[in-house]
Design an enzyme around this catalytic site. Structure first.
Site, PDB file in Angstrom:
ATOM      1  N   GLU A 152      34.427  36.869   2.212  1.00  0.00           N
ATOM      2  CA  GLU A 152      33.272  36.054   1.837  1.00  0.00           C
ATOM      3  C   GLU A 152      32.595  36.655   0.614  1.00  0.00           C
ATOM      4  O   GLU A 152      32.471  37.871   0.495  1.00  0.00           O
ATOM      5  CB  GLU A 152      32.265  35.976   2.991  1.00  0.00           C
ATOM      6  CG  GLU A 152      32.753  35.167   4.165  1.00  0.00           C
ATOM      7  CD  GLU A 152      31.706  35.025   5.255  1.00  0.00           C
ATOM      8  OE1 GLU A 152      31.909  34.175   6.128  1.00  0.00           O
ATOM      9  OE2 GLU A 152      30.707  35.758   5.237  1.00  0.00           O
ATOM     10  N   SER A 185      29.943  32.885   2.651  1.00  0.00           N
ATOM     11  CA  SER A 185      29.096  32.947   3.835  1.00  0.00           C
ATOM     12  C   SER A 185      28.355  31.631   3.987  1.00  0.00           C
ATOM     13  O   SER A 185      28.082  30.932   2.999  1.00  0.00           O
ATOM     14  CB  SER A 185      28.095  34.094   3.681  1.00  0.00           C
ATOM     15  OG  SER A 185      27.027  33.961   4.584  1.00  0.00           O
ATOM     16  N   LYS A 210      33.201  34.536  13.536  1.00  0.00           N
ATOM     17  CA  LYS A 210      34.599  34.301  13.889  1.00  0.00           C
ATOM     18  C   LYS A 210      34.824  34.320  15.388  1.00  0.00           C
ATOM     19  O   LYS A 210      35.869  33.883  15.873  1.00  0.00           O
ATOM     20  CB  LYS A 210      35.504  35.356  13.240  1.00  0.00           C
ATOM     21  CG  LYS A 210      35.262  35.561  11.765  1.00  0.00           C
ATOM     22  CD  LYS A 210      35.345  34.271  10.991  1.00  0.00           C
ATOM     23  CE  LYS A 210      34.725  34.405   9.620  1.00  0.00           C
ATOM     24  NZ  LYS A 210      33.308  34.736   9.604  1.00  0.00           N
ATOM     25  N   ASP A 261      29.637  39.977  10.144  1.00  0.00           N
ATOM     26  CA  ASP A 261      29.976  39.686   8.753  1.00  0.00           C
ATOM     27  C   ASP A 261      28.969  40.283   7.781  1.00  0.00           C
ATOM     28  O   ASP A 261      29.336  40.699   6.678  1.00  0.00           O
ATOM     29  CB  ASP A 261      30.061  38.172   8.542  1.00  0.00           C
ATOM     30  CG  ASP A 261      31.405  37.621   8.985  1.00  0.00           C
ATOM     31  OD1 ASP A 261      32.089  38.308   9.771  1.00  0.00           O
ATOM     32  OD2 ASP A 261      31.770  36.514   8.542  1.00  0.00           O
TER      33      ASP A 261
END
Length: 552
Positions: free
Chosen positions: A442, A468, A121, A78
């Protein structure tokens, strides 16, 4: 064994021939076939050390009497995907991962799974797969990174990079200092050092009983993590022998225990999305009402980065999740005496645990009586919105500000960089929801920039996207319904007043019902670029955030 369909009988000679081609020995044909679903990737720092953990798990499986097979699972970092179109793939990857694990395990009729995961995830995706398949499974989370150090300053990923950019923009640090900090912010492999989404989900996995005691907080570079990987390989053989199934362990009680610990720790808001999806995969009834109910009963007993300077290293040294159990158990009637995969109950873990109450505060003398997370409602979010209270300064629990509206993250970022956002503003970022994005990006970049520029206590940011786990400040996400689906957030105009009251759990647009109705009559949703490929399929099938953003 499930795998007998491949291994026994004259008619399965072709299957055995292919297994022999892969190097399976005659004696191993009699053993349980165990998949190691590995999300190893050189691209993801939290996963780059998994080759070693794969070996440890494999050794444990073979020592326990099983036959191991390693197969790959996708992983998205991410942090690297943040702030550009790549982030649209992050949340959708959760469902892709679940599908991948389900497909491989079912196609090859595996008897059990060790699910090697770490980042945001990947962990919930693997849990979803385990519950769908309901074959013996155990999770190994690869562990957090160690904190960085630069000329006497302790750094984490967020403070040493994302927020440092904001500090540079206002002249608080030099470009040379920024470059130094980015080199030292992440000194080792592992998930980011604070209680961001990856580590939140690791903790909740241990709480729910799907990983071994101590797994959540053991550092990625530690010998403890290697031992836990080996022991997990041994454990899966016992789980298969005793037919211990994921749905025996993940129940409504163990999920509610996870919510309790999440609230007590002040975890990532993403955990709400993921727990809803995990529950759905096991046919367990769970809704935002469960989070809201418990949020009034659970105080916060520790603050970790980004809400403080403490890191996962400090939590591990203070007793880890076992220490958290010891602190909560007996003081919270809502916590149930569930058991983990090895049959050990919460009460037993708590009894035998050690905890440093200088770090993990006593339940009856917490950091604050507020929980770490809360659900907000109001005319702006009739179906709910989420805030990480632990990241909000108490001086702005009640906030009234002026809306500045942006239809995607990039426009908001430019406005913040160009000093168009000032104290007293509510930055509205919409069309970033599960369908509208698509992908529910995010908003770490704009929130970190606001904090770095000194506006973290002077502005709010609201979105139908998400945040986040590294986000801090007055940030409200998961606003439902989202703008693309006719939500009120799509009706906000520049200059409107917005009121947020965390104590009362409300978020409201200060516009009359008559004016809102007039705006609805003229509403035309903004259209992002029409997605193709996987995102197109995701957009067609994904649910709203209050239902877990599940693609079905």
């Amino acid at each position: 064994m499930r795998s007998d369909i491949l291994k026994t009988g004259v008619e399965h000679a072709p299957h055995r021939a292919l297994l022999y081609a892969g190097g399976v020995a005659d004696d191993s044909m009699k053993k349980p076939f165990i998949g190691i679903a590995s999300s190893f990737s050189d691209l993801v720092p939290g996963h780059a050390g998994m080759r070693d953990l794969e070996r440890q798990i494999e050794k444990g499986i073979h020592s326990g009497g099983g036959q191991a097979f390693i197969f790959g699972v996708p992983a998205v970092c991410d942090g690297i995907a943040m702030g550009h179109c790549g982030m649209r793939y992050s949340l959708p990857s959760r469902d892709l991962i679940a599908d991948c694990v389900e497909t491989v395990a079912s196609a090859h009729q595996l008897d059990g799974l060790v699910l090697l995961t770490n980042c945001d995830k990947i962990t919930p995706g693997m849990l979803i797969a385990a519950l769908r398949l309901n074959i013996p499974s155990i999770i190994v989370t690869a562990g957090p990174s160690l904190e960085g150090h630069c000329k006497g300053e302790t750094l984490t990923f967020i403070r040493g990079s994302s927020e440092a950019v904001g500090r540079y923009r206002i002249g608080d640090i030099s470009l040379e200092k920024l470059c130094e900090m980015e080199h030292y912010a992440c000194p080792t492999i592992g998930s980011c050092q604070g209680l961001y989404t990856a580590n939140t989900l690791a903790c909740l996995t241990e709480v729910m009983g799907m990983s071994l005691t101590g797994c959540a907080t053991a550092a990625a570079v530690s010998s403890k993590k290697r031992r836990l990987a080996f022991e997990s390989g041994l454990a899966i053989c016992e789980l298969i022998k005793n037919n211990v199934l994921p749905r025996d362990i993940v129940t409504i009680d163990s999920i509610r225990n996870a919510i309790i610990v999440d609230l007590a720790l002040g975890g990532s808001t993403n955990s709400i999305l993921h727990l809803l999806a995990i529950a759905q995969s096991a046919d367990i009834p769970l809704s935002l009402d469960d989070f809201e109910e418990l949020s009034y009963k659970i105080p916060q007993i520790i603050k970790l980065d980004p809400s403080s300077t403490l890191t996962m290293t400090d939590l591990d040294n203070a007793g880890g999740i076992s220490g958290v159990f010891k602190t909560i158990w007996g003081n919270c009637p809502e916590m149930k005496d569930t058991k983990n995969l090895m049959g050990i109950k919460v009460s037993e873990i708590a009894k035998n645990a050690w905890v440093d109450n200088n770090v993990v505060k006593p339940f009856n003398d917490p950091i604050t009586s507020n929980p770490g997370l809360a659900i907000l409602h109001g005319n702006l979010a009739p179906d709910g919105a989420v805030v990480k209270i632990s990241g909000v300064d108490k001086d702005v629990f009640e906030f009234r500000g002026t809306a500045k509206v942006y239809n995607h993250e990039e426009d908001a970022m430019k406005a913040i960089v160009d000093d168009e956002v000032v104290a007293g503003d509510v930055v509205v970022i919409r069309y970033e929801g599960p369908k509208g994005g698509p992908g529910m990006r995010e908003m770490l970049a704009p929130t970190s920039l606001l904090v770095g520029k000194g506006l973290g206590k002077k502005c709010a940011l609201i979105t139908d996207g998400r945040f986040s786990g590294g986000t801090r400040g007055l940030c409200i996400g998961h606003i439902c319904p989202e703008a693309s689906q006719g939500g009120v957030i799509g009706l906000i105009e520049n200059g409107d007043k917005i009121e947020i009251d965390i104590n009362k759990r409300t978020i409201n647009l200060c516009v009359s019902d008559e004016e809102l109705e007039r705006r609805k009559q003229n509403f035309k949703p903004y259209q992002n670029e029409v997605p193709r490929g996987y995102l197109s399929k995701y957009q067609r099938n994904v649910s709203q955030a209050n239902k877990g953003a599940i693609a079905q």
